[in-house]
Design a protein around this motif. Structure first.
Motif, short mmCIF file in Angstrom:
data_model
loop_
_atom_site.label_atom_id
_atom_site.label_comp_id
_atom_site.label_asym_id
_atom_site.label_seq_id
_atom_site.Cartn_x
_atom_site.Cartn_y
_atom_site.Cartn_z
N VAL A 99 -59.64 64.81 57.95
CA VAL A 99 -60.93 65.38 58.32
C VAL A 99 -61.36 66.29 57.17
N ILE A 100 -62.56 66.06 56.67
CA ILE A 100 -63.09 66.82 55.54
C ILE A 100 -64.31 67.60 56.01
N LEU A 101 -64.31 68.89 55.71
CA LEU A 101 -65.42 69.76 56.06
C LEU A 101 -66.11 70.27 54.80
N HIS A 102 -67.44 70.32 54.84
CA HIS A 102 -68.22 71.00 53.80
C HIS A 102 -68.76 72.24 54.49
N VAL A 103 -68.41 73.40 53.97
CA VAL A 103 -68.60 74.66 54.68
C VAL A 103 -69.40 75.65 53.84
N ARG A 104 -70.26 76.41 54.51
CA ARG A 104 -70.98 77.54 53.90
C ARG A 104 -70.30 78.80 54.42
N ASN A 105 -69.72 79.59 53.51
CA ASN A 105 -69.02 80.81 53.90
C ASN A 105 -69.78 82.04 53.41
N THR A 106 -69.93 83.01 54.31
CA THR A 106 -70.56 84.29 53.99
C THR A 106 -69.71 85.42 54.55
N GLY A 107 -70.03 86.64 54.14
CA GLY A 107 -69.41 87.82 54.74
C GLY A 107 -68.17 88.33 54.05
N ARG A 108 -67.83 87.77 52.90
CA ARG A 108 -66.67 88.30 52.18
C ARG A 108 -67.13 89.27 51.10
N VAL A 109 -68.08 88.85 50.29
CA VAL A 109 -68.67 89.71 49.27
C VAL A 109 -70.15 89.81 49.61
N PRO A 110 -70.70 91.03 49.73
CA PRO A 110 -72.11 91.17 50.12
C PRO A 110 -73.03 90.32 49.25
N GLY A 111 -73.87 89.52 49.90
CA GLY A 111 -74.85 88.69 49.20
C GLY A 111 -74.29 87.43 48.58
N GLU A 112 -73.01 87.20 48.67
CA GLU A 112 -72.39 86.03 48.04
C GLU A 112 -72.15 84.93 49.07
N ILE A 113 -72.48 83.71 48.69
CA ILE A 113 -72.24 82.54 49.52
C ILE A 113 -71.24 81.65 48.80
N LYS A 114 -70.28 81.14 49.55
CA LYS A 114 -69.30 80.21 48.99
C LYS A 114 -69.52 78.83 49.58
N SER A 115 -69.37 77.82 48.76
CA SER A 115 -69.35 76.44 49.21
C SER A 115 -67.89 76.01 49.21
N ILE A 116 -67.41 75.56 50.36
CA ILE A 116 -66.00 75.23 50.51
C ILE A 116 -65.86 73.78 50.98
N ILE A 117 -64.96 73.07 50.35
CA ILE A 117 -64.55 71.75 50.84
C ILE A 117 -63.13 71.94 51.37
N ASP A 118 -62.94 71.71 52.66
CA ASP A 118 -61.62 71.78 53.29
C ASP A 118 -61.21 70.38 53.69
N ILE A 119 -59.98 70.03 53.38
CA ILE A 119 -59.43 68.73 53.76
C ILE A 119 -58.20 68.99 54.62
N PHE A 120 -58.19 68.39 55.79
CA PHE A 120 -57.06 68.51 56.71
C PHE A 120 -56.47 67.14 56.97
N ARG A 121 -55.14 67.10 57.04
CA ARG A 121 -54.45 65.87 57.45
C ARG A 121 -53.77 66.15 58.78
N LEU A 122 -53.91 65.20 59.69
CA LEU A 122 -53.32 65.35 61.01
C LEU A 122 -52.25 64.28 61.23
N GLU A 123 -51.30 64.61 62.07
CA GLU A 123 -50.30 63.65 62.56
C GLU A 123 -50.23 63.82 64.06
N GLN A 124 -50.36 62.73 64.78
CA GLN A 124 -50.30 62.75 66.24
C GLN A 124 -51.22 63.83 66.84
#
Length: 151
Positions: A99-124
């Motif tokens: 499962v791959i997510l494209h994420v908009r992250n805020t709230g870590r550094v004031p005024g800064e936006i992060k673009s994150i690609i998260d990849i998860f692998r699942l089993e059962q």
């Protein structure tokens, strides 16, 4: 006459077909990852996120510890250091047990936006592995496209 409209409609129809083509397991994997993400990263509630993890959790982010205990420590770190951090899932892609997510992250550094690609692998149906790539969204871009779909 706008020639892109028919292409946009075709792309939308293709996306709907791709969603409909997900197997039942892929749909469950998608929901598992989205709920894990909401509980762990947005609500910063390890106990609520933990049931979505497998007995082992392989972490590929070099700044986070391996294992379920490593994820617990990461959630505690977020809760203490970045309580206002918020991750909005912009897109989800599923391919079997990935499962791959494209994420908009805020709230870590004031005024800064992060673009994150998260990849998860699942089993059962449980999350057992994670990769990510993180990029700060620049104030100015060399193109007008933006880093998020439609934005």
């Amino acid at each position: 006459m706008n020639r892109l409209l028919p292409l946009a409609a075709l792309a939308l129809a293709f996306t709907a077909q791709a969603q409909a083509a997900y197997t039942e397991q892929e749909q469950r994997n998608k929901l598992t990852v989205l709920e894990f993400y909401e509980q762990g990263l947005n609500r910063k509630n390890f106990e609520a996120a933990a049931p979505y993890l497998g007995e082992r959790y392989i972490q590929h982010n070099p700044n986070a510890e391996d294992g379920v205990e490593g994820f617990r420590k990461f959630v505690a770190f977020l809760k203490q250091r970045y309580p206002d951090s918020r991750s909005e899932v912009e897109q989800v892609f599923v391919d079997g047990d990935f499962v791959i997510l494209h994420v908009r992250n805020t709230g870590r550094v004031p005024g800064e936006i992060k673009s994150i690609i998260d990849i998860f692998r699942l089993e059962q149906g449980k999350i057992v592995e994670h990769w990510d790539s993180i990029q700060t969204v620049p104030e100015k871009s060399a193109n007008p496209n933006g880093m998020f779909l439609g934005k």
